[in-house]
Design a protein around this motif. Sequence first.
Motif, PDB file in Angstrom:
ATOM      1  N   LEU A  96       0.386 -16.625  -2.562  1.00 48.64           N
ATOM      2  CA  LEU A  96      -0.409 -15.994  -1.520  1.00 48.64           C
ATOM      3  C   LEU A  96      -1.814 -16.572  -1.511  1.00 48.64           C
ATOM      4  CD1 LEU A  96       0.579 -12.271  -2.254  1.00 48.64           C
ATOM      5  CD2 LEU A  96       1.664 -13.824  -0.618  1.00 48.64           C
ATOM      6  N   ASN A  97      -2.423 -16.609  -0.327  1.00 45.68           N
ATOM      7  CA  ASN A  97      -3.819 -17.011  -0.294  1.00 45.68           C
ATOM      8  C   ASN A  97      -4.692 -15.842  -0.744  1.00 45.68           C
ATOM      9  OD1 ASN A  97      -4.315 -15.272   1.938  1.00 45.68           O
ATOM     10  ND2 ASN A  97      -3.662 -16.861   3.372  1.00 45.68           N
ATOM     11  N   ARG A  98      -5.998 -16.057  -0.789  1.00 46.86           N
ATOM     12  CA  ARG A  98      -6.886 -15.038  -1.352  1.00 46.86           C
ATOM     13  C   ARG A  98      -6.842 -13.738  -0.553  1.00 46.86           C
ATOM     14  NH1 ARG A  98     -12.759 -17.108  -2.812  1.00 46.86           N
ATOM     15  NH2 ARG A  98     -11.378 -18.434  -4.077  1.00 46.86           N
ATOM     16  N   GLU A  99      -6.779 -13.834   0.759  1.00 48.39           N
ATOM     17  CA  GLU A  99      -6.761 -12.642   1.597  1.00 48.39           C
ATOM     18  C   GLU A  99      -5.444 -11.874   1.431  1.00 48.39           C
ATOM     19  OE1 GLU A  99      -9.136 -13.482   5.572  1.00 48.39           O
ATOM     20  OE2 GLU A  99      -7.791 -15.141   5.085  1.00 48.39           O
ATOM     21  N   GLU A 100      -4.334 -12.595   1.378  1.00 51.88           N
ATOM     22  CA  GLU A 100      -3.038 -11.943   1.199  1.00 51.88           C
ATOM     23  C   GLU A 100      -2.938 -11.305  -0.178  1.00 51.88           C
ATOM     24  OE1 GLU A 100      -0.376 -14.931   4.038  1.00 51.88           O
ATOM     25  OE2 GLU A 100      -0.663 -15.354   1.908  1.00 51.88           O
ATOM     26  N   ALA A 101      -3.513 -11.970  -1.189  1.00 49.60           N
ATOM     27  CA  ALA A 101      -3.489 -11.407  -2.542  1.00 49.60           C
ATOM     28  C   ALA A 101      -4.268 -10.098  -2.612  1.00 49.60           C
ATOM     29  CB  ALA A 101      -4.060 -12.419  -3.534  1.00 49.60           C
ATOM     30  N   ARG A 102      -5.306  -9.972  -1.796  1.00 57.02           N
ATOM     31  CA  ARG A 102      -6.077  -8.723  -1.739  1.00 57.02           C
ATOM     32  C   ARG A 102      -5.250  -7.609  -1.103  1.00 57.02           C
ATOM     33  NH1 ARG A 102      -9.775  -6.674   2.204  1.00 57.02           N
ATOM     34  NH2 ARG A 102      -9.379  -8.529   3.475  1.00 57.02           N
ATOM     35  N   LEU A 103      -4.369  -7.993  -0.187  1.00 57.29           N
ATOM     36  CA  LEU A 103      -3.531  -7.017   0.512  1.00 57.29           C
ATOM     37  C   LEU A 103      -2.344  -6.565  -0.336  1.00 57.29           C
ATOM     38  CD1 LEU A 103      -2.823  -5.575   3.208  1.00 57.29           C
ATOM     39  CD2 LEU A 103      -1.727  -7.708   3.924  1.00 57.29           C
ATOM     40  N   LEU A 104      -1.874  -7.420  -1.212  1.00 57.18           N
ATOM     41  CA  LEU A 104      -0.654  -7.161  -1.975  1.00 57.18           C
ATOM     42  C   LEU A 104      -0.654  -5.841  -2.742  1.00 57.18           C
ATOM     43  CD1 LEU A 104       2.121  -8.141  -2.999  1.00 57.18           C
ATOM     44  CD2 LEU A 104       0.900  -9.369  -4.806  1.00 57.18           C
ATOM     45  N   PRO A 105      -1.648  -5.549  -3.592  1.00 61.96           N
ATOM     46  CA  PRO A 105      -1.577  -4.294  -4.371  1.00 61.96           C
ATOM     47  C   PRO A 105      -1.621  -3.042  -3.505  1.00 61.96           C
ATOM     48  CG  PRO A 105      -3.715  -5.366  -4.634  1.00 61.96           C
ATOM     49  CD  PRO A 105      -2.842  -6.344  -3.939  1.00 61.96           C
ATOM     50  N   ILE A 106      -2.282  -3.109  -2.340  1.00 65.60           N
ATOM     51  CA  ILE A 106      -2.321  -1.961  -1.436  1.00 65.60           C
ATOM     52  C   ILE A 106      -0.925  -1.672  -0.889  1.00 65.60           C
ATOM     53  CG2 ILE A 106      -3.313  -1.065   0.698  1.00 65.60           C
ATOM     54  CD1 ILE A 106      -5.715  -2.931   0.195  1.00 65.60           C
ATOM     55  N   ARG A 122       8.910 -17.645   7.756  1.00 71.54           N
ATOM     56  CA  ARG A 122       8.766 -16.694   6.657  1.00 71.54           C
ATOM     57  C   ARG A 122       7.981 -15.474   7.101  1.00 71.54           C
ATOM     58  NH1 ARG A 122       9.827 -18.549   1.522  1.00 71.54           N
ATOM     59  NH2 ARG A 122      10.455 -20.722   1.397  1.00 71.54           N
ATOM     60  N   LEU A 123       8.273 -14.368   6.441  1.00 70.71           N
ATOM     61  CA  LEU A 123       7.482 -13.162   6.618  1.00 70.71           C
ATOM     62  C   LEU A 123       6.413 -13.127   5.534  1.00 70.71           C
ATOM     63  CD1 LEU A 123      10.237 -10.485   7.318  1.00 70.71           C
ATOM     64  CD2 LEU A 123       8.821 -11.709   8.985  1.00 70.71           C
ATOM     65  N   ASP A 124       5.196 -12.714   5.907  1.00 68.61           N
ATOM     66  CA  ASP A 124       4.144 -12.586   4.897  1.00 68.61           C
ATOM     67  C   ASP A 124       4.585 -11.597   3.818  1.00 68.61           C
ATOM     68  OD1 ASP A 124       2.563 -14.361   6.282  1.00 68.61           O
ATOM     69  OD2 ASP A 124       1.513 -12.799   7.396  1.00 68.61           O
ATOM     70  N   PHE A 125       5.055 -10.440   4.272  1.00 67.45           N
ATOM     71  CA  PHE A 125       5.583  -9.426   3.355  1.00 67.45           C
ATOM     72  C   PHE A 125       6.800  -8.772   4.005  1.00 67.45           C
ATOM     73  CE2 PHE A 125       1.031  -9.693   2.575  1.00 67.45           C
ATOM     74  CZ  PHE A 125       0.980  -9.884   1.201  1.00 67.45           C
ATOM     75  N   ALA A 126       7.734  -8.348   3.177  1.00 72.65           N
ATOM     76  CA  ALA A 126       8.940  -7.678   3.663  1.00 72.65           C
ATOM     77  C   ALA A 126       9.258  -6.506   2.751  1.00 72.65           C
ATOM     78  CB  ALA A 126      10.117  -8.650   3.706  1.00 72.65           C
TER      79      ALA A 126
END
Length: 220
Positions: free
Chosen positions: A87-97, A144-148
Amino acid sequence: MIWDEGWLPASWTADLADHLNAIALIVATCLLAAAFGARMFRGRRRGRRPGWTALPGATLQDIHDLRDPLRQMDAIAQSAFECVPLLNREEARLLPILEAAVREVGDGHRLMAQTSLGELIRPSPNLGTTETRRRAFASINSKRLDFAVINRYGYLVLAIEYHGSGHYHKQSFIRDAVKREALRKAGVPTLEVPERFKPADLRADLLGILGKAELARSGT
């Protein structure tokens, strides 16, 4: 000597013809295999990889066709590799949420990242021809999906797309439209996350969508 079939019974003549055709096919196959083997042998003597010498009539595209695992291995052998973040930096910030919200939903739901769309949905066999289904699958398989979010049975129940910085350009818009339409036809909701999102709002949106999906499945 000239072969005269006139004195043979008709059934014998048919059987003999079948045997001769089979023998001719075997001889032709052996000759082709011998010719191919000779070319491979010459390739070995010249220090080339066995099997790389092109057959007569082969094009440059055939020679460099990377569908061949041997050619793939050769390409890999000539390169170096390094690990990169999923993940890029922005996506990594979104992941734990997202992970926290999916855990709150419970019931065996799991969050996946950067998942091939072709591994999650496919054209229904009940509609269209084999060719139209092939073309439809080819249109989504490389995306690809960013998140699923998948349920306990492994089925996709929510697609999450993050529209971060640098996301908005013509090709991204078209790719997103393709994914969105395929997901709509599969009955899967899409949650689109803007660049400047509020974690509380994102959590509420995710819980609301998955809650509605669970109600729809339970029929209540």
